[in-house]
Scaffold this active site. Structure first.
Site, PDB file in Angstrom:
ATOM      1  CE1 TYR A 143     -44.702 -24.839  27.130  1.00 45.36           C
ATOM      2  CE2 TYR A 143     -46.185 -26.702  27.374  1.00 45.36           C
ATOM      3  CZ  TYR A 143     -44.900 -26.177  27.394  1.00 45.36           C
ATOM      4  OH  TYR A 143     -43.827 -26.993  27.674  1.00 45.36           O
ATOM      5  CG  ASP A 235     -50.955 -27.993  20.610  1.00 46.84           C
ATOM      6  OD1 ASP A 235     -51.236 -29.196  20.842  1.00 46.84           O
ATOM      7  OD2 ASP A 235     -50.052 -27.379  21.199  1.00 46.84           O
ATOM      8  CE  LYS A 263     -50.580 -32.190  28.426  1.00 42.99           C
ATOM      9  NZ  LYS A 263     -50.426 -30.918  27.797  1.00 42.99           N
TER      10      LYS A 263
HETATM   11  C1  LIG Z   1     -49.022 -30.405  27.230  1.00 44.26           C
HETATM   12  C2  LIG Z   1     -49.109 -29.663  25.953  1.00 44.26           C
HETATM   13  C3  LIG Z   1     -48.065 -29.692  25.015  1.00 44.26           C
HETATM   14  C4  LIG Z   1     -46.749 -30.340  25.305  1.00 44.26           C
HETATM   15  O1  LIG Z   1     -46.835 -31.702  25.474  1.00 44.26           O
HETATM   16  P1  LIG Z   1     -45.619 -32.458  26.226  1.00 44.26           P
HETATM   17  O2  LIG Z   1     -46.011 -33.889  26.137  1.00 44.26           O
HETATM   18  O3  LIG Z   1     -45.573 -31.889  27.600  1.00 44.26           O
HETATM   19  O4  LIG Z   1     -44.385 -32.137  25.459  1.00 44.26           O
HETATM   20  C5  LIG Z   1     -48.267 -29.084  23.807  1.00 44.26           C
HETATM   21  N1  LIG Z   1     -49.411 -28.448  23.521  1.00 44.26           N
HETATM   22  C6  LIG Z   1     -50.430 -28.373  24.396  1.00 44.26           C
HETATM   23  C7  LIG Z   1     -51.685 -27.664  24.018  1.00 44.26           C
HETATM   24  C8  LIG Z   1     -50.308 -28.964  25.644  1.00 44.26           C
HETATM   25  O5  LIG Z   1     -51.302 -28.840  26.531  1.00 44.26           O
END
Ligand SMILES: *Cc1c(COP(=O)(O)O)cnc(C)c1O
Length: 429
Positions: A143, A235, A263
């Site tokens: 994701y 990511d 985050k």
């Molecule tokens: C949470 C997350 C996202 C998305 O971040 P948002 O701030 O919710 O848009 C993208 N990539 C990873 C790996 C994530 O855990």
């Protein structure tokens, strides 16, 4: 749930789809209704009925210092008295950028955005511009936010609710996205071609539950990208400053071309970032032809929260402490499960973990999905009733923070033990 939470959920559902502003929060992965949270402190959150929980969600990753860390609260208070947003550059943005560049050697320059979704969306745009290619490869159950082209076999809520491919995304868009099983280099090699701009990967998967990279997987991706002249995007929205101060790339010794963050770097405020070599980042507007912008990007309050969070993390013993306590928890819970004869697999990298209800090993989306969801839901609800707030989906990672003291860990083991005993009674007879 409690009376107040139930009443609030009723009201919320009339105004907000599913009553929530992000799908997994609605508890549909486990049934029941969610507590409405009123406040949090340290390792604890408190709901509208004043019920207290040990928080193992940590706002889905950002709260690595725990809630209401004094230093962060002070920084945010101070920033807020100076103004909420200027839409003009500030010194704080340079300082946060310096901290990120110092922490992560593969990043020479970066751009701040407002969410992880924005970061990955922009990273893909940059990769496509830099390579002049169109296709993107991702992994099943991976994701990367709700970017159109990445909602293909997506993890997190998409997987939880059985809509890994979202409606509203044209086939013309997703035909440029290839998704293959995580930890499967053979599948990657087979799917690579001359139009592949980039491979985007969670270096530790966290959105199909926690699934660590197999030995050599990330190195293999690096080699495949190099020989195919594709870019490698890590990511690290979840793993950055979480599994180690310098991210998963330092932990596994693999250097991506582009890194996305989010985050933890906002300490609980909305933020994201993407960074790369100066050469790549100079392609971004206003220096180059890749357009990307944001009214609130680099927001001074979010930056203050991020900077103060990183400065507490830096040169601290927090990661060693998190490792020690998380390992103790993992050992305690797996021992309890074995004692009661409940087959489980506990995957963990540092303070990021998932308890799956199958023998395992859980190495990819397919094996993650073999977890017994009924048992997970029961475990979730019994733990909740016992004052433990876990991610309300099997396919999400849980987190510990620096505020989870030894006594929290012992309580968690004790409560898990009690709950697993009950589950053994109900399911394993
Ligand atoms: C949470 C997350 C996202 C998305 O971040 P948002 O701030 O919710 O848009 C993208 N990539 C990873 C790996 C994530 O855990």
């Amino acid at each position: 749930m409690g009376k107040q939470s139930d009443a609030l959920f009723q009201r919320a559902q009339e105004l907000i789809p599913g009553g929530v502003n992000s799908p997994v929060r609605a508890f549909r992965g486990v049934g029941g209704t969610p507590p409405f949270i009123e406040q949090a402190q340290g390792s604890r959150i408190f709901d509208a009925d004043n019920l207290q929980y040990i928080d193992c969600v940590g706002s889905w990753g950002p709260m690595i210092l725990g809630h209401g860390h004094r230093y962060v609260v002070e920084a945010v208070k101070k920033a807020s008295t100076r103004g909420f947003s200027f839409g003009a550059p500030t010194a704080g943005e340079i300082e946060l950028a310096e901290m990120v560049v110092q922490a992560i050697p593969s990043i020479e320059m970066l751009r701040l955005v407002n969410s992880g979704t924005e970061a990955t969306m922009s990273a893909l745009r940059l990769a496509r511009a830099a390579t002049g290619r169109n296709k993107i490869m991702k992994f099943d159950g991976g994701y990367h936010g709700h970017v159109d082209s990445l909602l293909v076999k997506a993890g997190s809520g998409g997987a939880t609710f059985n809509v890994p491919d979202s409606a509203g995304v044209p086939a013309e868009v997703t035909k440029l996205t290839i998704s293959v099983p995580y930890n499967d280099l053979e599948a990657v090699r087979k799917a690579v071609d001359g139009d592949l701009a980039a491979i985007i990967v969670e270096p530790v998967a966290g959105n199909m539950g926690c699934v660590p990279p197999a030995e050599g997987f990330l190195q293999g991706l690096r080699e495949i990208c190099d020989s195919n002249k594709s870019l490698l995007i890590f990511d690290e929205v979840m793993t950055g400053f979480r599994v180690a101060y310098s991210g998963a790339q330092s932990l596994y010794g693999v250097k991506p071309d582009i890194t996305t963050l989010g985050k933890v770097i906002g300490g609980g405020m909305p933020i994201g970032a993407y960074g790369a070599s100066a050469e790549l980042m100079k392609m971004v507007s206003p220096l180059g032809p890749v357009y990307q912008a944001g009214t609130l990007s680099g927001n001074p309050i979010a930056v203050a929260a991020g900077k103060s969070t990183l400065s507490v993390l830096k040169n601290s013993s927090i990661y060693a402490d998190l490792e020690e306590r998380s390992a103790e928890f993992a050992a305690g819970v797996t021992a309890a499960a074995a004692k009661h004869g409940v087959p489980v697999t506990l995957n963990r990298v540092g303070s990021m973990w998932t308890l799956f209800f199958n023998e395992g090993p859980v190495t990819d989306f397919e094996s993650a999905n073999k977890s017994n969801r009924e048992k997970f839901a029961r475990f979730f609800h019994l733990m909740l009733a016992d004052g433990v707030y876990l991610p309300p989906s099997q396919l999400e990672a849980a987190f510990f923070s620096a505020a989870h003291a030894k006594k929290d860990i012992l309580q968690l083991i004790e409560r898990s033990d009690r709950v697993l005993k009950k589950i053994a009674w109900e399911f394993e007879k």
